[in-house]
Enzyme design. Structure first.
Site, short mmCIF file in Angstrom:
data_model
loop_
_atom_site.label_atom_id
_atom_site.label_comp_id
_atom_site.label_asym_id
_atom_site.label_seq_id
_atom_site.Cartn_x
_atom_site.Cartn_y
_atom_site.Cartn_z
N SER A 1 0.82 -1.13 0.18
CA SER A 1 -0.15 0.04 0.17
C SER A 1 0.73 1.34 -0.02
CB SER A 1 -1.04 -0.11 1.12
OG SER A 1 -1.35 1.27 1.54
N ASP B 1 -5.05 2.97 -2.46
CA ASP B 1 -5.94 3.12 -1.52
C ASP B 1 -6.84 4.77 -1.85
OD1 ASP B 1 -6.11 0.97 0.39
OD2 ASP B 1 -4.16 1.72 0.85
N GLY C 1 -1.36 2.47 9.34
CA GLY C 1 -0.65 2.57 10.49
C GLY C 1 -1.52 2.30 11.74
N ASP D 1 -6.17 -6.72 4.72
CA ASP D 1 -5.59 -5.35 4.72
C ASP D 1 -5.93 -4.63 5.89
OD1 ASP D 1 -4.76 -2.90 3.85
OD2 ASP D 1 -6.56 -2.57 2.67
N GLY D 2 -4.50 -4.24 6.58
CA GLY D 2 -4.74 -3.43 7.71
C GLY D 2 -3.93 -3.97 8.99
N GLY D 3 -2.72 -3.25 9.37
CA GLY D 3 -2.08 -3.45 10.46
C GLY D 3 -1.08 -4.80 10.36
C1 DX5 Z 1 -6.74 1.35 5.38
C2 DX5 Z 1 -6.10 0.93 3.91
C3 DX5 Z 1 -4.97 0.05 4.15
C4 DX5 Z 1 -3.75 0.68 4.88
C5 DX5 Z 1 -2.60 -0.46 5.11
O1 DX5 Z 1 -7.92 2.15 5.04
O2 DX5 Z 1 -7.04 0.17 3.18
O3 DX5 Z 1 -4.29 -0.38 2.90
O4 DX5 Z 1 -3.32 1.73 4.49
O5 DX5 Z 1 -1.75 0.20 5.74
P1 DX5 Z 1 -1.03 -0.43 7.15
O6 DX5 Z 1 -0.33 -1.60 6.75
O7 DX5 Z 1 -0.24 0.84 7.37
O8 DX5 Z 1 -2.21 -0.83 7.88
ZN ZN Z 2 -6.26 -0.77 1.33
#
Ligand code: DX5
Ligand code: ZN
Length: 219
Positions: free
Chosen positions: A7, A34, A149, A179-181
């Site tokens: 991302s 995104d 993040g 997706d996420g964290g």
């Molecule tokens: C959140 C996004 C993700 C996110 C991924 O709304 O869809 O793609 O930014 O970023 P990290 O890996 O930092 O959670």
């Molecule tokens: Zn995403």
């Protein structure tokens, strides 16, 4: 082995061209774009993500997958089909009816673009079961959409297991993406649960070696 989708949400905009090039060289499997419209989620990344997509098209060969966090799904679907991306994923929560979801799936397939459905942490996984024969990918959100993040939400592991079991029992061929964290510590748990594509944003953007960061998620 899982594939890694990087991302670009958390990269430094001023260095974005060099960073995109470096992430490509580091061997990411996908660029994850995104798109936020300021309505479905607070932030607006419409122009930023359009710009990043154009840069990728100019300097990279890696596939682009687009995660639409928008209310007016069809409008953005059309814009990104015109940019010739590999896969477009939209939220079931953004759609008003089952027929709207079905129509957008059909529109994407008629335009030779892979289709992904995205599901929020609070939405039950069985909401997307009816669409599995028609789509290529399910994106399971492991944070509330809107920001990079954030901290990983644990219940997504159970959702991935349930989805994986259902896909296997019915013989569907659908990618499971999360997706996420995600970081090097929870990636293995997610792949064990059945995810075969992992999105990582801040973990890769904040690392000082993109190749090592991507490889630490893959194994
Ligand atoms: C959140 C996004 C993700 C996110 C991924 O709304 O869809 O793609 O930014 O970023 P990290 O890996 O930092 O959670
Ligand atoms: Zn995403």
């Amino acid at each position: 082995m899982v594939e890694v989708a990087t991302s670009l949400l958390s990269i430094d905009e001023e260095k974005s061209i060099q960073t995109i090039y470096d992430i490509e060289v580091a061997g990411t499997d996908y660029f994850h774009i995104d798109v936020m419209d300021g309505k479905f989620v607070k932030r607006d990344t419409i122009e930023l993500m359009r710009k990043y997509t154009e840069y990728i098209k100019q300097i990279a060969n890696t596939k682009i997958e687009v995660h639409l966090m928008v209310k007016d799904v069809l409008n953005f679907v059309k814009a990104y089909i015109d940019m010739d991306v590999d896969c477009i994923m939209f939220h079931v929560e953004a759609c008003r009816s089952e027929s709207e979801i079905a129509d957008i799936i059909k529109y994407l397939k008629d335009n030779n673009t892979k289709v992904g459905l995205v599901i929020n942490p609070k939405t039950e996984i069985n909401k997307i079961f009816n669409y599995l024969p028609y789509i290529h990918r399910v994106l399971v959100m492991s944070v509330e959409p809107g920001e990079g993040g954030q901290k990983f939400i644990e219940n997504s592991i159970g959702k991935i297991q349930e989805l994986n079991k259902y896909i296997y029992e019915n013989g569907y061929e659908v990618d499971i993406e999360v997706d996420g964290g995600v970081n090097n510590e929870n990636a293995e748990l997610l792949s064990d649960a059945g995810a075969n594509i992992i999105v990582a944003g801040s973990y890769i953007a904040n690392s000082n070696n993109y190749k090592e960061a991507i490889e630490s998620i893959r194994k």
